[in-house]
Design a protein around this motif. Structure first.
Motif, PDB file in Angstrom:
ATOM      1  N   UNK A 118      23.612  15.471  -4.620  1.00  0.00           N
ATOM      2  CA  UNK A 118      24.521  14.655  -5.523  1.00  0.00           C
ATOM      3  C   UNK A 118      23.556  13.504  -6.395  1.00  0.00           C
ATOM      4  N   UNK A 119      24.117  12.705  -5.512  1.00  0.00           N
ATOM      5  CA  UNK A 119      23.516  11.266  -5.593  1.00  0.00           C
ATOM      6  C   UNK A 119      21.521  11.714  -6.236  1.00  0.00           C
ATOM      7  N   UNK A 120      21.382  12.113  -5.292  1.00  0.00           N
ATOM      8  CA  UNK A 120      19.822  11.909  -5.612  1.00  0.00           C
ATOM      9  C   UNK A 120      19.464  13.242  -6.252  1.00  0.00           C
ATOM     10  N   UNK A 121      20.088  14.369  -7.089  1.00  0.00           N
ATOM     11  CA  UNK A 121      20.059  15.072  -7.806  1.00  0.00           C
ATOM     12  C   UNK A 121      20.187  14.708  -9.682  1.00  0.00           C
ATOM     13  N   UNK A 122      21.487  13.465  -9.207  1.00  0.00           N
ATOM     14  CA  UNK A 122      21.951  13.011 -10.813  1.00  0.00           C
ATOM     15  C   UNK A 122      22.015  11.654 -10.736  1.00  0.00           C
ATOM     16  N   UNK A 123      21.065  11.032 -10.092  1.00  0.00           N
ATOM     17  CA  UNK A 123      20.839   9.256 -10.063  1.00  0.00           C
ATOM     18  C   UNK A 123      19.573   9.472 -10.979  1.00  0.00           C
ATOM     19  N   UNK A 124      19.641   9.072 -11.957  1.00  0.00           N
ATOM     20  CA  UNK A 124      18.470   8.306 -13.005  1.00  0.00           C
ATOM     21  C   UNK A 124      17.789   6.993 -12.671  1.00  0.00           C
ATOM     22  N   UNK A 125      18.673   6.438 -12.558  1.00  0.00           N
ATOM     23  CA  UNK A 125      18.312   4.498 -12.405  1.00  0.00           C
ATOM     24  C   UNK A 125      17.454   4.160 -13.564  1.00  0.00           C
ATOM     25  N   UNK A 126      18.388   2.233 -13.999  1.00  0.00           N
ATOM     26  CA  UNK A 126      17.876   2.460 -14.496  1.00  0.00           C
ATOM     27  C   UNK A 126      16.375   2.175 -15.426  1.00  0.00           C
ATOM     28  N   UNK A 127      16.363   2.561 -16.442  1.00  0.00           N
ATOM     29  CA  UNK A 127      14.917   2.677 -17.669  1.00  0.00           C
ATOM     30  C   UNK A 127      14.357   4.002 -16.159  1.00  0.00           C
ATOM     31  N   UNK A 145       6.329  25.755  -2.594  1.00  0.00           N
ATOM     32  CA  UNK A 145       7.468  25.860  -2.524  1.00  0.00           C
ATOM     33  C   UNK A 145       9.072  25.560  -3.648  1.00  0.00           C
ATOM     34  N   UNK A 146       9.264  26.925  -4.371  1.00  0.00           N
ATOM     35  CA  UNK A 146      10.168  26.646  -5.754  1.00  0.00           C
ATOM     36  C   UNK A 146      11.557  25.382  -5.491  1.00  0.00           C
ATOM     37  N   UNK A 147      11.497  24.618  -6.432  1.00  0.00           N
ATOM     38  CA  UNK A 147      12.151  23.102  -6.279  1.00  0.00           C
ATOM     39  C   UNK A 147      12.764  23.710  -7.650  1.00  0.00           C
ATOM     40  N   UNK A 148      14.472  22.794  -7.627  1.00  0.00           N
ATOM     41  CA  UNK A 148      14.769  22.164  -9.277  1.00  0.00           C
ATOM     42  C   UNK A 148      13.601  21.299  -9.533  1.00  0.00           C
ATOM     43  N   UNK A 149      13.712  21.430 -11.011  1.00  0.00           N
ATOM     44  CA  UNK A 149      13.182  20.278 -11.885  1.00  0.00           C
ATOM     45  C   UNK A 149      13.886  20.006 -12.620  1.00  0.00           C
ATOM     46  N   UNK A 150      14.893  19.587 -12.827  1.00  0.00           N
ATOM     47  CA  UNK A 150      15.792  18.927 -13.883  1.00  0.00           C
ATOM     48  C   UNK A 150      17.031  18.930 -12.809  1.00  0.00           C
ATOM     49  N   UNK A 151      17.874  17.376 -12.930  1.00  0.00           N
ATOM     50  CA  UNK A 151      17.712  16.949 -13.932  1.00  0.00           C
ATOM     51  C   UNK A 151      16.855  15.340 -13.832  1.00  0.00           C
ATOM     52  N   UNK A 152      15.675  15.084 -14.738  1.00  0.00           N
ATOM     53  CA  UNK A 152      15.082  14.228 -14.079  1.00  0.00           C
ATOM     54  C   UNK A 152      14.926  13.160 -15.680  1.00  0.00           C
ATOM     55  N   UNK A 153      16.018  12.426 -16.641  1.00  0.00           N
ATOM     56  CA  UNK A 153      15.124  12.410 -17.349  1.00  0.00           C
ATOM     57  C   UNK A 153      17.096  12.248 -17.936  1.00  0.00           C
ATOM     58  N   UNK A 154      17.436  11.220 -18.503  1.00  0.00           N
ATOM     59  CA  UNK A 154      18.548  11.259 -19.729  1.00  0.00           C
ATOM     60  C   UNK A 154      18.733  12.104 -20.756  1.00  0.00           C
ATOM     61  N   UNK A 155      17.684  12.930 -21.097  1.00  0.00           N
ATOM     62  CA  UNK A 155      18.121  14.037 -21.694  1.00  0.00           C
ATOM     63  C   UNK A 155      18.749  15.261 -21.190  1.00  0.00           C
ATOM     64  N   UNK A 156      17.468  15.414 -19.972  1.00  0.00           N
ATOM     65  CA  UNK A 156      18.015  16.229 -19.533  1.00  0.00           C
ATOM     66  C   UNK A 156      19.788  16.543 -18.614  1.00  0.00           C
ATOM     67  N   UNK A 157      20.242  14.858 -18.365  1.00  0.00           N
ATOM     68  CA  UNK A 157      21.688  14.295 -18.283  1.00  0.00           C
ATOM     69  C   UNK A 157      22.492  15.030 -19.164  1.00  0.00           C
ATOM     70  N   UNK A 158      22.093  15.111 -20.560  1.00  0.00           N
ATOM     71  CA  UNK A 158      22.968  15.296 -21.933  1.00  0.00           C
ATOM     72  C   UNK A 158      22.815  16.645 -21.434  1.00  0.00           C
ATOM     73  N   UNK A 159      21.209  18.018 -21.420  1.00  0.00           N
ATOM     74  CA  UNK A 159      21.742  19.295 -21.765  1.00  0.00           C
ATOM     75  C   UNK A 159      22.763  19.386 -20.510  1.00  0.00           C
ATOM     76  N   UNK A 160      22.906  18.538 -19.153  1.00  0.00           N
ATOM     77  CA  UNK A 160      23.633  19.149 -18.094  1.00  0.00           C
ATOM     78  C   UNK A 160      24.621  18.892 -18.418  1.00  0.00           C
ATOM     79  N   UNK A 161      25.425  18.312 -18.659  1.00  0.00           N
ATOM     80  CA  UNK A 161      26.306  17.723 -19.108  1.00  0.00           C
ATOM     81  C   UNK A 161      27.212  18.360 -20.470  1.00  0.00           C
ATOM     82  N   UNK A 162      26.235  19.080 -21.241  1.00  0.00           N
ATOM     83  CA  UNK A 162      26.679  20.111 -22.604  1.00  0.00           C
ATOM     84  C   UNK A 162      26.330  21.445 -22.181  1.00  0.00           C
TER      85      UNK A 162
END
Length: 236
Positions: A118-127, A145-162
């Motif tokens: 969870x920390x790896x998946x959702x942490x985006x870090x400063x800037x 190999x198949x790999x989850x590609x999101x979330x990797x940005x602030x916009x991805x996090x908004x999509x995830x939560x929405x």
């Protein structure tokens, strides 16, 4: 509940644009909000908030922020559905506390999921620095190999939560309709003003405002229109 009962509920739910003056009992709204919280959500991190606007002053301000559309101005109740992108940390901690208190019954993989994945998946870090690092990592790993590609940005996090918030909003609307009342999910609003009215934190994203009440005779503007099934349902 039989399939026919559920089918009847879904078919009879409509977006109501004008409500009657009949109030919605407080216990009904509370029960429906509780049912909204039972919606499925990503990693059980529950990145949602539902702001039931009870203050007359705030309600008047919210109506204006919703462009004074009839669904807002005639509704008995207004509920603002908010996605949160920063609450995952404290909610992951809550999950860990619950799982660790039941450690003899919970697989170690579940505990490790909230400690490490969870920390790896959702942490985006400063800037979004960590997000960019993850973007590169998943790009390289994805070659093999198949790999989850999101979330990797602030916009991805908004999509995830929405997405999660919208699932709960549907629970809310169906529950209200099952109690004999009606709703209108509104996307026409001034999000900046809503943030100010509700004093929302910076990580908040208003997904929709749900108007609640009893349908007026003229409350539904016309028959439901849906395009051909073949446009949207694909069998592959």
């Amino acid at each position: 509940m039989s399939p026919e009962e559920f089918k009847k509920l879904v078919h009879s739910r409509r977006s109501v644009r004008i409500f009657s003056a009949k109030p919605v009992p407080e216990n009904v709204v509370n029960e429906c909000l509780n049912l909204a919280l039972l919606a499925p959500n990503s990693s059980n991190l529950q990145p949602w908030e539902f702001h039931w606007v009870r203050s007359n002053e705030k309600k008047e301000q919210l109506i204006k922020a919703c462009l004074s559309q009839p669904a807002a101005s005639t509704a008995a109740e207004l509920i603002v559905c908010v996605a949160r992108t920063a609450t995952w940390r404290k909610n992951a901690k809550k999950m860990l506390e619950i799982l660790e208190s039941q450690s003899d019954k919970v697989p170690k993989t579940a505990i490790d999921y909230y400690r490490k994945i969870v920390p790896f998946a959702y942490t985006q870090g400063y800037f979004n620095i960590f997000g960019w690092i993850k973007r590169i990592l998943v790009f390289l790993i994805g070659f093999k190999t198949p790999v989850p590609r999101n979330p990797v940005s602030r916009n991805d996090m908004v999509t995830w939560a929405s997405k999660t918030c919208a699932l709960a909003a549907e629970n809310l609307m169906l529950a209200i309709h099952a109690h004999g009342f009606d709703t209108c999910p509104m996307e026409g609003f001034d999000a900046r003003r809503i943030h100010k009215i509700l004093n929302l934190p910076s990580d908040s994203h208003t997904v929709m405002v749900v108007a609640v009440g009893e349908k007026a005779p003229e409350g539904v503007y016309g028959p439901r229109i849906r395009f051909e099934r073949e446009l949207f349902i694909k069998e592959v």
